[in-house]
Design a protein around this motif. Sequence first.
Motif, PDB file in Angstrom:
ATOM      1  N   PRO A   1       0.772  -1.170  -0.031  1.00 37.92           N
ATOM      2  CA  PRO A   1      -0.086  -0.110   0.124  1.00 37.92           C
ATOM      3  C   PRO A   1       0.743   1.219   0.109  1.00 37.92           C
ATOM      4  N   GLN A   2       1.898   1.174   0.650  1.00 41.03           N
ATOM      5  CA  GLN A   2       2.906   2.419   0.442  1.00 41.03           C
ATOM      6  C   GLN A   2       3.668   2.693  -0.625  1.00 41.03           C
ATOM      7  N   LEU A   3       4.411   1.340  -1.134  1.00 38.95           N
ATOM      8  CA  LEU A   3       5.084   1.630  -2.382  1.00 38.95           C
ATOM      9  C   LEU A   3       4.448   1.308  -3.796  1.00 38.95           C
ATOM     10  N   GLY A   4       3.202   0.902  -3.645  1.00 37.68           N
ATOM     11  CA  GLY A   4       2.487   0.507  -4.923  1.00 37.68           C
ATOM     12  C   GLY A   4       3.046  -0.437  -5.910  1.00 37.68           C
ATOM     13  N   VAL A   5       2.554  -0.250  -7.164  1.00 36.84           N
ATOM     14  CA  VAL A   5       2.956  -1.161  -8.107  1.00 36.84           C
ATOM     15  C   VAL A   5       4.299  -0.972  -8.498  1.00 36.84           C
ATOM     16  N   LEU A   6       4.912   0.260  -8.271  1.00 43.09           N
ATOM     17  CA  LEU A   6       6.447   0.491  -8.938  1.00 43.09           C
ATOM     18  C   LEU A   6       7.508  -0.599  -8.362  1.00 43.09           C
ATOM     19  N   PHE A   7       6.892  -1.064  -7.297  1.00 43.27           N
ATOM     20  CA  PHE A   7       8.141  -1.820  -6.904  1.00 43.27           C
ATOM     21  C   PHE A   7       7.782  -3.450  -7.127  1.00 43.27           C
ATOM     22  N   HIS A   8       6.830  -3.687  -7.942  1.00 38.28           N
ATOM     23  CA  HIS A   8       6.571  -4.861  -8.559  1.00 38.28           C
ATOM     24  C   HIS A   8       7.508  -5.140  -9.886  1.00 38.28           C
ATOM     25  N   ALA A   9       8.166  -4.128 -10.374  1.00 34.89           N
ATOM     26  CA  ALA A   9       9.113  -4.064 -11.667  1.00 34.89           C
ATOM     27  C   ALA A   9      10.124  -5.153 -11.565  1.00 34.89           C
ATOM     28  N   ILE A  10      10.516  -5.281 -10.155  1.00 36.32           N
ATOM     29  CA  ILE A  10      11.426  -6.499  -9.987  1.00 36.32           C
ATOM     30  C   ILE A  10      11.148  -7.743 -10.449  1.00 36.32           C
ATOM     31  N   VAL A  11       9.920  -8.197 -10.393  1.00 36.58           N
ATOM     32  CA  VAL A  11       9.284  -9.315 -10.891  1.00 36.58           C
ATOM     33  C   VAL A  11       9.683  -9.694 -12.410  1.00 36.58           C
ATOM     34  N   PRO A  12       9.019  -8.889 -13.191  1.00 35.12           N
ATOM     35  CA  PRO A  12       9.279  -9.017 -14.633  1.00 35.12           C
ATOM     36  C   PRO A  12      10.886  -8.818 -14.924  1.00 35.12           C
ATOM     37  N   ALA A  13      11.411  -8.247 -14.155  1.00 36.08           N
ATOM     38  CA  ALA A  13      13.048  -7.854 -14.797  1.00 36.08           C
ATOM     39  C   ALA A  13      13.654  -8.913 -14.332  1.00 36.08           C
TER      40      ALA A  13
END
Lengths: 285, 223
Positions: A43-55
């Motif tokens: 909730p604090q960091l949002g989807v921007l920290f999901h980018a590690i997954v596809p990378a």
Amino acid sequence: MSPAAASTLSVLARVEMGRCARHPLFLTGIVVTTLFCFVDPDPQLGVLFHAIVPATAIGVLGIFVLASLTRRSQTIHAAAGAVPVAERTRSLALVAACLVPFAAGLAWWAWAFITYRNHAAPPNGFPFGPVGDGWAAAVLFGEGPLACLGGPLLGILVGRWSGARAAPALTAVGVIATCLVMQGLFEPLRRIRVVMPWTYFGGPAGIPGDPNRILLYSGSPAWWCVYVACLCALAVLAIVLHDRESPRRPVLMLAAGVGAAAAVAVGLAMWTGVDHTLVNPLPSS
Amino acid sequence: MIDYAARAVPWRLVLAGCLVTTALMAIVAVSPDTMWPLQGTAIGLLAGLAAWSMDETAAALVDALPRPLAWRTAARALGIVPLALTWCASVLTVAGRLPPHTSLFLLQGTGAMLFAVACVTWRRAHGNAVPGTAFASCVVPLVALLAITRPLPQHLALFPIWSDESWHLCLVIWSTLAGGSAALLTAALSRGSSGMRSDVSNGVPARAVPAAVRSPKVRRHRH
């Protein structure tokens, strides 16, 4: 390129794209990335920290996928003996196969941007301050689709230029280690971190007294995307350059031009956009 | 056995692995909270290196020698000793900066290598002379993926870092993996000592080769 060579390239490209799409590691990466799309973002960091997954799941695994496809291509070529298909054509077919993971990255990017628009960050979350949707779209594009493209290109590069069987693994470990070190957590490296093909543009790096305080790092993600795209182009040229039977001088000239453009882009990525690290004025919790 | 290991083990690769593992753990020690994925990445790399060390690239030659699979595996295992020592030394050297679970970290590294050796030896006992390359090409990226993304940390506690994570479950997982690997290795070696040598030739399983080709005795009887 002659019409016959273009036709051969088209056929070979379709074959390599099919091999890439059916590769177990690529399919694993797609499954992992898809499953993570169903996990609610922080909730604090949002989807921007999901980018590690596809990378990682598509990009880093892509190093191994395309390195193995390159090795297989070389093995088939060696077994076939003298064939009328030049190495440059076979290399370009492998480069075309990288469009498969790139397309997967684009699909993730579309999902991530829609999710970003639908889940506004809280005032003490990420991002904050003078950044808008364009900034977030550029961050997601650089950390997602471009990583999904760059990893596989690096795999072909390693497969073409190194015969060592451990080369893809050592390359991947090196990429992971350097990207982790240069993700912006260490303050002295924060300005120059954009020289890496993958980095963050903010996060819970903390300040004295609040170890999870959200920071916004300096730099321009749009120019960083241009820089990473230039790195991808340089990788393609380095792959093509391996063929000693085709003319190399035009490729070298082009590589010099793209290298100069990359240098300009990385300079702009460092010194434009957010001009210094910003600290979220609100405490993390 | 020393002479055999000196020629058979990819020592330059082992040396490179030792250096990379040491570097990774040194980076982890600088900031364990943020660099922790490198600990798992190092463990995956160790497993990959152990698998590569077991590849018999000259299976067509060594199959003709009077050495069973167990002997050759033991000889090649000498290449894993520096990797294990490097891992133990790396963990023990920086143990003061890591969470207080040193014995678990030692188990993770050695268990991963044992798992790799068991899987590769099992494949070798079933006729694949060089399974290590394919195994390493899967295990290195997949373990790195697990270490970085950490899916389901409460149920798949492979590389915990925070004190509130399930360290006990992690110990159970790695102990089970190590125990299962030891059993698999034993089974593979016993299969190897009971006549697998004729199964391993150029990486082609015996069942894929017609019986008349596989057994020279058939032709001798005809003459």
